[in-house]
Design a protein around this motif. Structure first.
Motif, PDB file in Angstrom:
ATOM      1  N   PRO A  72      31.460  46.867  39.885  1.00 21.47           N
ATOM      2  CA  PRO A  72      31.839  47.078  41.276  1.00 21.47           C
ATOM      3  C   PRO A  72      33.222  46.562  41.682  1.00 21.47           C
ATOM      4  O   PRO A  72      33.778  47.043  42.663  1.00 21.47           O
ATOM      5  CB  PRO A  72      30.754  46.340  42.059  1.00 21.47           C
ATOM      6  N   LEU A  73      33.777  45.611  40.950  1.00 19.35           N
ATOM      7  CA  LEU A  73      35.048  45.036  41.388  1.00 19.35           C
ATOM      8  C   LEU A  73      36.251  45.657  40.683  1.00 19.35           C
ATOM      9  O   LEU A  73      36.222  45.900  39.480  1.00 19.35           O
ATOM     10  CB  LEU A  73      35.060  43.523  41.169  1.00 19.35           C
ATOM     11  N   GLU A  74      37.295  45.872  41.477  1.00 15.91           N
ATOM     12  CA  GLU A  74      38.565  46.381  40.957  1.00 15.91           C
ATOM     13  C   GLU A  74      39.685  45.440  41.378  1.00 15.91           C
ATOM     14  O   GLU A  74      39.674  44.927  42.506  1.00 15.91           O
ATOM     15  CB  GLU A  74      38.872  47.762  41.538  1.00 15.91           C
ATOM     16  N   ILE A  75      40.642  45.242  40.498  1.00 15.92           N
ATOM     17  CA  ILE A  75      41.846  44.490  40.837  1.00 15.92           C
ATOM     18  C   ILE A  75      42.815  45.482  41.471  1.00 15.92           C
ATOM     19  O   ILE A  75      43.083  46.546  40.904  1.00 15.92           O
ATOM     20  CB  ILE A  75      42.495  43.855  39.595  1.00 15.92           C
ATOM     21  N   CYS A  76      43.322  45.135  42.640  1.00 17.79           N
ATOM     22  CA  CYS A  76      44.315  45.975  43.320  1.00 17.79           C
ATOM     23  C   CYS A  76      45.695  45.395  43.052  1.00 17.79           C
ATOM     24  O   CYS A  76      45.947  44.214  43.309  1.00 17.79           O
ATOM     25  CB  CYS A  76      44.037  46.016  44.814  1.00 17.79           C
ATOM     26  N   LEU A  77      46.565  46.237  42.515  1.00 16.05           N
ATOM     27  CA  LEU A  77      47.927  45.848  42.162  1.00 16.05           C
ATOM     28  C   LEU A  77      48.926  46.664  42.964  1.00 16.05           C
ATOM     29  O   LEU A  77      48.670  47.832  43.285  1.00 16.05           O
ATOM     30  CB  LEU A  77      48.181  46.103  40.671  1.00 16.05           C
ATOM     31  N   CYS A  78      50.072  46.096  43.236  1.00 17.13           N
ATOM     32  CA  CYS A  78      51.153  46.817  43.910  1.00 17.13           C
ATOM     33  C   CYS A  78      51.723  47.869  42.962  1.00 17.13           C
ATOM     34  O   CYS A  78      52.028  47.554  41.801  1.00 17.13           O
ATOM     35  CB  CYS A  78      52.238  45.846  44.337  1.00 17.13           C
ATOM     36  N   THR A  79      51.880  49.094  43.429  1.00 20.04           N
ATOM     37  CA  THR A  79      52.450  50.154  42.590  1.00 20.04           C
ATOM     38  C   THR A  79      53.931  49.923  42.327  1.00 20.04           C
ATOM     39  O   THR A  79      54.476  50.448  41.358  1.00 20.04           O
ATOM     40  CB  THR A  79      52.268  51.536  43.250  1.00 20.04           C
TER      41      THR A  79
END
Length: 146
Positions: A72-79
């Protein structure tokens, strides 16, 4: 000076909340260790709708747990710069801040307990006066997802 109660992110995407976290712990789990490279990780949970990003379109997502890429968890990174912005729950229950990795200023206060500690970790049980649990604190209730 911060515009929000809690604020982090990078130069391209600000992540912020004016709400209090629903959980604040020092994590001892192996996934946090592998992702951050830290012995323990200060982890702060917010209700999903309480932690926001200034530009969600500028975030790419990667699995949080390499051994469970469909988890369920995703790491969100700056594009733009690959800055780590938050963990996002695909079930929309929580969003997670790691203050020292996600550049929080101000940051939520210190962790109130130790989570996911067990004897197989190979180091002594924490004895800093905070409770130590094998999982999340016993009274933690997962918020309803969307």
């Amino acid at each position: 000076m911060s515009q929000h109660k809690y604020q982090g992110g990078c130069a391209h995407v600000k992540v912020y909340s004016d709400a209090e976290p629903i959980d604040n712990h020092e994590c001892h789990c192996n996934v946090c260790k592998s992702v951050t490279g830290q012995h323990t990780t200060h982890v702060v949970f917010f209700n999903h709708g309480d932690l926001k990003a200034s530009n969600e379109g500028a975030m790419k997502r990667v699995p949080f747990n390499a051994n469970n890429p469909d988890g369920p968890l995703e790491i969100c990174l700056c594009t733009e710069c690959d800055g780590v912005l938050m963990l996002d729950d695909k079930q929309k229950r929580i969003r997670v801040a790691v203050p020292n990795v996600m550049n929080y200023d101000p940051a939520p206060g210190p962790a109130t307990y130790h989570a996911f500690w067990d004897e197989t970790k190979g180091y002594p049980k924490p004895n800093d006066g905070r409770p130590v649990y094998a999982g999340l604190r016993p009274d933690f209730v997962w918020p309803k997802g969307a």
